[in-house]
Write an enzyme that holds these catalytic residues in place. Structure first.
Site, short mmCIF file in Angstrom:
data_model
loop_
_atom_site.label_atom_id
_atom_site.label_comp_id
_atom_site.label_asym_id
_atom_site.label_seq_id
_atom_site.Cartn_x
_atom_site.Cartn_y
_atom_site.Cartn_z
CD GLU A 194 -2.84 0.85 2.50
OE1 GLU A 194 -2.68 -0.08 3.31
OE2 GLU A 194 -3.65 1.78 2.66
CE LYS A 212 2.79 0.22 5.18
NZ LYS A 212 2.42 -0.08 3.80
NE ARG A 269 2.11 -8.44 10.17
CZ ARG A 269 2.16 -7.30 9.47
NH1 ARG A 269 3.02 -6.38 9.76
NH2 ARG A 269 1.33 -7.10 8.49
P1 ATP Z 1 2.40 -2.27 8.20
O1 ATP Z 1 1.47 -3.02 9.08
O2 ATP Z 1 3.82 -2.31 8.62
O3 ATP Z 1 1.95 -0.92 7.88
P2 ATP Z 1 1.24 -3.48 5.94
O4 ATP Z 1 1.00 -4.93 6.02
O5 ATP Z 1 0.10 -2.58 6.11
O6 ATP Z 1 2.44 -3.11 6.87
P3 ATP Z 1 1.45 -3.39 3.12
O7 ATP Z 1 1.98 -2.29 2.28
O8 ATP Z 1 0.02 -3.68 3.08
O9 ATP Z 1 1.93 -3.11 4.58
O10 ATP Z 1 2.28 -4.72 2.86
C1 ATP Z 1 2.72 -5.20 1.62
C2 ATP Z 1 3.06 -6.65 1.76
O11 ATP Z 1 4.11 -6.82 2.71
C3 ATP Z 1 1.89 -7.45 2.28
O12 ATP Z 1 1.79 -8.63 1.52
C4 ATP Z 1 2.23 -7.72 3.71
O13 ATP Z 1 1.65 -8.91 4.13
C5 ATP Z 1 3.75 -7.77 3.67
N1 ATP Z 1 4.31 -7.42 4.97
C6 ATP Z 1 4.08 -6.28 5.68
N2 ATP Z 1 4.71 -6.30 6.86
C7 ATP Z 1 5.36 -7.48 6.92
C8 ATP Z 1 6.19 -8.12 7.89
N3 ATP Z 1 6.48 -7.53 9.06
N4 ATP Z 1 6.69 -9.34 7.61
C9 ATP Z 1 6.42 -9.92 6.44
N5 ATP Z 1 5.65 -9.40 5.48
C10 ATP Z 1 5.11 -8.20 5.71
MG MG Z 2 -1.66 -3.02 4.82
#
Ligand code: ATP
Ligand code: MG
Length: 556
Positions: free
Chosen positions: A40, A274, A264
């Site tokens: 995102e 984020k 994760r």
């Molecule tokens: P955050 O919670 O840190 O804001 P998010 O999951 O909202 O992260 P996205 O931009 O939606 O961030 O994530 C893009 C991809 O990265 C998704 O497939 C998500 O599952 C993966 N991802 C995000 N954080 C992690 C993590 N800590 N470990 C492994 N994969 C991750």
């Molecule tokens: Mg997300």
């Protein structure tokens, strides 16, 4: 360590995703695989994302498939092109290239069509309830929800209202489109989940074309399906969404993408969300998204970690089905492994004391060849100037040393690395008793390569004072004081755990060749650690970030 190395070189057993893929390819369920990385664009990528990138791109690479980069830009309020650009930079820096660059917003027309199709099939309806009413009506895990009074609108009325939503007739929150599934379903997500909401906001790509935006659950699976993603890999918290992902695909009869979940990545002494990282930036707790203390990819890069070490780290972390908290030291270990092999060596003195060679011809400069990497003694070298006045580390001299102290001491001998053996003759002190100068003689016959090699137990690094280049050093430590930032006590704010000593400043005196280094990766300050030139550097004011120390206390 042996075991670990083997693992990196690829002799480990298959992880569960590789097993699934191999079985899907063997059974003919798919001929080739297609994965995607779906960020995102609402912030910079962090090391958790790096794990996901290495996994998605790595699996496709391993099995001859392809990976799309798809920006999940379904929420116009939080998204920005600044983030899009940084995400692309970071993925390329990690060493991966995507097949197609796509945006969920590319599919808004198609998603809208599919929403109308579900309305026509009697599987979706427009609900006028407020957000609170909808939430309350959903019930709890123990109690079934109650049906919305608008649930049984006719197809025609739903189509008319949904089109009016699209055409901007209603304000934010006035209406939503919901799937019509089962208000008593044991999986709460099936209790008539939202498909579309009204947001009158400018979108970074579609501009003002839309004022309704699809929800994650109505967008993600369908986007996967449009792109013929075979293995849609996401983190564990989405496992409850999987049945809904399948439900939409089944009801629409479109390409059957499948979702798989892995744990994760969490790292000790840092936060990864984020939202929190943005807060650290906005409140100036760090200098920016690329502050070398941040767990962001751009921060890690500025710190001096290499893409190779991040990929090694991702491989070592593996793919788990349960939440995992990984020790920060594993990341540091990977950086050391990679930098030890590849980085150039230079001598830098941080806490100098002057050493004078009394029998050296005043003003004479002698240049020595020193290998850039000791693993390759015949390989490229640098020239190190030696004179009769050098800096050594204060800690490399002791007036009253313990037994087995092999560095410099009164009447003791030590080799100044790459050059001569010197012998301490006299110690000069100021009025307070601080050592201001160590006077030595050198042994001209001890020149490396000249005649018989005489060895002494200690070798120390040094820098010719006349040639020394002053550096600003930025020494980093953990960003937080608490290893498990994910489980801090209720009522405590994570910012209370910021480490006040996460950044300290130091000075260094470097041999001149350091400033000519163009390897592009971190260098080793001999006997100390790895350092990487910071973009704040100017020709007159070089700045180096400490990547990681040489010492490795990590035990597997
Ligand atoms: P955050 O919670 O840190 O804001 P998010 O999951 O909202 O992260 P996205 O931009 O939606 O961030 O994530 C893009 C991809 O990265 C998704 O497939 C998500 O599952 C993966 N991802 C995000 N954080 C992690 C993590 N800590 N470990 C492994 N994969 C991750
Ligand atoms: Mg997300």
């Amino acid at each position: 360590m042996e075991e670990a190395n083997k693992e990196v070189s690829g002799t480990r057993s298959l992880n569960f995703l590789e097993e699934i893929i191999e079985s899907d390819l063997a059974s003919g369920k798919c001929d080739s695989i297609m994965t995607r990385f779906p960020p995102e664009p609402n912030g910079y990528l962090h090391i958790g994302h790096a794990k996901s990138i290495c996994l998605n791109f790595g699996l496709a690479k391993k099995y001859g498939g392809k990976t799309n980069l798809r920006f999940d830009d379904t929420n116009p309020v939080k998204e920005d092109t600044e983030y899009v650009d940084s995400i692309k930079d970071d993925i390329r820096w990690l060493g991966f290239e995507w097949e197609n660059e796509r945006y969920a917003s590319d599919y808004f027309d198609q998603l809208y069509e599919w929403a109308e199709e579900l309305i026509r099939k009697g599987l979706a309806y427009v609900d006028d309830q407020t957000q609170e009413e909808i939430r309350a009506g959903r019930g709890t895990v123990q109690t079934p929800g109650i049906e919305s009074p608008y649930r049984n609108r006719s197809v025609e009325e739903n189509l008319k209202l949904f089109r009016e939503m699209r055409d901007g007739k209603y304000a934010d929150g006035e209406k939503v489109l919901r799937a019509k599934i089962d208000m008593a379903h044991p999986n709460m997500l099936f209790r008539d989940p939202l498909m579309y909401r009204i947001i009158h906001a400018h979108h970074h790509r579609t501009g003002d074309k839309w004022c309704i935006y699809p929800m994650y659950d109505f967008a993600h699976g369908q986007c996967d399906s449009i792109e013929h993603i075979t293995h849609s890999i996401c983190t564990l918290e989405f496992d409850v969404h999987r049945p809904l992902y399948d439900w939409f695909i089944e009801k629409l009869g479109i390409f059957p993408s499948h979702q798989y979940e892995f744990a994760r990545l969490n790292l000790t002494y840092t936060v990864m969300s984020k939202r929190k990282l943005l807060e650290l930036v906005k409140n100036h707790f760090v200098s920016g998204w690329d502050d070398p203390r941040m767990p962001t990819i751009c921060g890690i890069r500025r710190r001096g970690y290499t893409p190779e070490s991040i990929r090694m780290f991702a491989e070592k972390v593996g793919v788990a089905k349960r939440e995992q908290l990984i020790d920060l030291q594993l990341l540091e270990w990977c950086a050391r492994q990679d930098l030890n092999e590849r980085s150039n060596r230079y001598m830098v003195v941080q806490d100098p004391v002057k050493l004078t060679v009394t029998n050296w011809e005043p003003g004479k400069v002698e240049w020595f060849d020193a290998p850039l990497n000791p693993a390759d003694p015949e390989g490229p070298s640098r020239k190190v100037p030696f004179t009769g006045e050098v800096y050594i580390e204060r800690a490399d001299f002791m007036e009253e040393p313990p037994k087995k102290y092999f560095r410099l001491k009164p009447d003791g001998e030590v080799r100044l690395k790459y050059t001569y053996i010197v012998k301490c003759q006299e110690v000069v002190k100021d009025a307070e008793g601080n050592i201001t100068e160590i006077r030595c003689t050198y042994d001209p016959t001890s020149r490396p390569g000249a005649g018989e090699w005489r060895s002494v137990k200690g070798t120390i690094h040094w820098v010719s004072i006349m040639h020394a280049r002053e550096l600003e050093l930025r020494i980093y430590d953990k960003l937080f004081t608490e290893p498990q930032m994910g489980s801090i006590p209720e009522g405590k704010d994570y910012k209370e755990y910021l480490n006040p000593e996460s950044l300290t400043y130091g000075k260094g005196y470097a041999e001149p060749a350091l400033l000519e280094d163009n390897s592009g990766i971190a260098v080793q300050f001999e006997r100390v650690g790895y350092f990487f030139k910071d973009p704040d550097s100017t020709p007159d004011h070089p700045v180096f970030n400490k990547t990681v120390s040489l010492k490795d206390s990590f035990k597997f």
